[in-house]
Design an enzyme around this catalytic site. Sequence first.
Site, PDB file in Angstrom:
ATOM      1  N   THR A 218      69.187  61.392  24.473  1.00  0.00           N
ATOM      2  CA  THR A 218      69.253  60.285  24.887  1.00  0.00           C
ATOM      3  C   THR A 218      69.370  59.134  24.176  1.00  0.00           C
ATOM      4  OG1 THR A 218      67.577  59.639  25.771  1.00  0.00           O
ATOM      5  CG2 THR A 218      66.513  60.462  24.219  1.00  0.00           C
ATOM      6  N   ASN A 219      68.567  57.864  24.167  1.00  0.00           N
ATOM      7  CA  ASN A 219      69.520  57.433  23.484  1.00  0.00           C
ATOM      8  C   ASN A 219      67.695  56.232  24.367  1.00  0.00           C
ATOM      9  OD1 ASN A 219      68.442  55.340  26.189  1.00  0.00           O
ATOM     10  ND2 ASN A 219      70.528  56.052  27.075  1.00  0.00           N
ATOM     11  N   ARG A 220      67.775  54.993  23.359  1.00  0.00           N
ATOM     12  CA  ARG A 220      66.353  54.178  22.594  1.00  0.00           C
ATOM     13  C   ARG A 220      66.104  52.963  24.058  1.00  0.00           C
ATOM     14  NH1 ARG A 220      67.655  50.891  17.593  1.00  0.00           N
ATOM     15  NH2 ARG A 220      65.661  50.421  17.737  1.00  0.00           N
ATOM     16  N   SER A 221      66.096  53.511  25.521  1.00  0.00           N
ATOM     17  CA  SER A 221      65.819  52.769  26.368  1.00  0.00           C
ATOM     18  C   SER A 221      64.621  53.378  26.709  1.00  0.00           C
ATOM     19  CB  SER A 221      66.910  52.386  27.295  1.00  0.00           C
ATOM     20  OG  SER A 221      66.039  52.056  28.562  1.00  0.00           O
ATOM     21  N   ALA A 284      69.139  53.088  31.344  1.00  0.00           N
ATOM     22  CA  ALA A 284      70.471  53.276  30.818  1.00  0.00           C
ATOM     23  C   ALA A 284      71.218  54.504  30.764  1.00  0.00           C
ATOM     24  CB  ALA A 284      69.942  53.475  29.365  1.00  0.00           C
TER      25      ALA A 284
END
Length: 415
Positions: A218-221, A284
Amino acid sequence: MAAVTLLKGRRVVLGVTGSIAVYKSVDLASKLTQAGALVDVVMTEAARQFITPLTFQAVTGRPVYTDLWAADSTGGLPTHIAHVGLGEGADLLLIAPATAHTLAKLAHGLADDLLTVTALAVRCPVLVAPAMDGGMYAHPAVQANLKLLIERGIELIPPEHGRFASGLEGVGRLPETPALMGAVRQVLGQRFGGLAGRRVVVTAGGTQEPLDPVRYITNRSSGKQGYAIAQAAQDAGAHVTLITTAALSSPFGVEVVPVGSADEMLRAVLTYSRGADALVMAAAVADFRAKDVSQHKIKKKDDSDGLTLELVRNPDILAEVARVREADPAAGPRVVVGFAAESQDLLDNAQKKLERKRLDLIVANDISASDAGFAVETNRVVLLSPDSGREELPLMGKSEVAELLVNRLAGLLGG
Ligand code: CTP
């Protein structure tokens, strides 16, 4: 709570009836006042058995009305005459808590106290939040009265399940302040908001691309900006669908569609944005996913120190939406807003995305700054649109950015 433009200067008549839940109305009156509403509290005699008018007067900074026959402190008029005026000028009549007895009187048009007289005189929306102990809420008489009131256009804030003051358990508890505030915002939004009657789809959070049953990329959103947009669109009166990977607390009244991967988000976006007025892609979306998702948990291998993952491209959701709109404009959302989170060449990159993804508006933000972008409460964005160029905004709270964006959206939709 962030400044709620919607509530500023609104006249809310808060009817308080005799239930132990009155303590929650004090908090509600305080939060409404803090958000800029002018709160006129009308208490029944039974309510005054639990709490004094002074408490409400202290939190609202306004007189509290109790007696149908008392002389009005401001004009010397009998209060019932003065309060035809009180009812006429109101933007909302909210009765919280509403007892079984008051609901019965409202259902049958009885008017033997100031609150029920006011309820007959108002021309604004009426919102009731029933609260009662001991299973009274389920009684056929209460349900029949509520049905009558709802048929007549009165809006209901349903009571919650839980433990009563009596020690019994059941449905009948007055919801907490955030839910009551949410209901107030929803009703006022539908009446005064720039997106009243519109259908808006918002996406939020970073997508989760599975590797095996326990892991994902995943990402930091955080999803905060998307949730703030959903709340702002809700406040503006829209019917909002929030397609999200985040587990933040959802704004009251918003339809939440939980998803995980980009693929799931794509399917949800195509389903819910069909014929919608607007789509705001604040999510995101991961550009890549694992080529193969292992059915079982990936295990360490004794003969290897590492693990090589093969990734493949995810679909571009906005590109798919553009394709749908081009093939049949009625099948897509009317207005599409994208985001560009960039760590370099902000405006150039955003401009390219605006064109490539055929957007009506793009919100560009520089994620390299520590006070903007992922996980923080503030954002510094530039809005770019094909016709009206660039609008550079100062550092703002995410809810302020959301409100501004919703105003632009209303403009694009001709609201
Ligand atoms: N987006 C999308 N589908 C993707 C990736 C992004 O719909 N597979 C949307 C995002 O929700 C956002 C906009 O496109 O509204 C821009 O996302 P961003 O990640 O900044 O751009 P990318 O398309 O991924 O381009 P790049 O990799 O060049 O940054």
